[in-house]
Design an enzyme around this catalytic site. Sequence first.
Site: not given
Length: 484
Positions: A185, A192
Amino acid sequence: MSVKGDIGVIGLAVMGQNLILNMNDHGFKVVAYNRTTSKVDEFLQGAAKGTNIIGAYSLEDLAAKLEKPRKVMLMVRAGDVVDQFIEALLPHLEEGDIIIDGGNSNYPDTNRRVKALAEKGIRFIGSGVSGGEEGARHGPSIMPGGNQEAWQYVKPIFQAISAKTEQGEPCCDWVGGEGAGHFVKMVHNGIEYGDMQLICEAYQFLKEGLGLSYEEMQAIFAEWKNTELDSYLIDITTDILGYKDASGEPLVEKILDTAGQKGTGKWTGINALDFGIPLTLITESVFARCVSSFKDQRVAANQLFGKTITPVEGDKKVWIEAVRKALLASKIISYAQGFMLIREASEQFGWDINYGATALLWREGCIIRSRFLGNIRDAYEANPNLVFLGSDSYFKGILENALSDWRKVVAKSIEVGIPMPCMASAITFLDGYTSARLPANLLQAQRDYFGAHTYERTDKPRGEFFHTNWTGRGGNTASTTYDV
């Protein structure tokens, strides 16, 4: 006898509430708890009204209302709060019960919690959850890791509520032991950061270099959605570029150019340094946000240096296509570096992460969801030992096709004064990675000169080290204590 819950969720902020509602929609009985118990009633009488969601008003009450083995998911702020809830929960749990941390915890904390709770007979899962509020409600990307014995009990719930690919595959599967889920994650968040900055660099080149209007840029991004660049971030950028405020002007033009950050991109960069992985693009994307935060200093420096951007000359259609290729190629490098970091951590910790399956986790439901994640999955399924994503035939072809235009865009940006830290770092990385010989021979000679750090020779087998007395005064002792 009252019906007991399948899972308990602690934390009724928006993410917690939406996950609970998602679970309820899929037929699971959820017990909801919040430290401020008045929020439980507010939830039950509001968003959860008319559902089968059960309220709990203490941790003891929560535990009593759950089927065994109990499954308790924490949707609370990362850090000490997680440890506080774990300690408070333990007196009410039994051996074999399961605690799940669904927050943005740092993976070393998850490593520690998995081991500490295993000693107490409690099975712990650290799970990344991506997709924001909408994803939590309608289908997030879920990245669980930790005590694998617990997975069989949590899997039916998580895979039911997760996002699905067009083929119906859940964007949720077991990642690996200890903190593997939270590590993946973290890398997701770093990618991102990189994706967002790359889009911003393309936007600035189109706007300030080519002088395009917002209407023209919106049309370009809308067209890019029909290419390999198709992604959630390209989609929302198209919407943003076309959004007008009450005065009819583009709203984004009036937004102050200072970008915030919560720190997960920084974590990714720090871990890349710790593992010795050249995560150049993602790290530059973090620094780009740092530079943006110096608004007053930038304005003063702009005036001091008289900085201007020279318009880019030439056929705009040709430049637009070149920018598209540069954006796509840079994005490939960002993902390649991210997977290099995941691979290194997996090997060092023995997590045995499936890289193709990891790409599938991100295919839908999360912020970086995009078309070419399917191609990444295909690449790792074809070759699970793939070290560099750009070596796969599909991605190698794109990089080779883009290379000339990519160089032109980066070179032109430097020439006219448009900052492109991520696109420039991406092509510089590829140039370095594909160089059979780098100037590190001189660097190692410098280290040996001032610190006697020794060096290997090209005409001798690897593993043999040599030291030279470069000045005739330093002796022949190799350094083992001083390092640069």
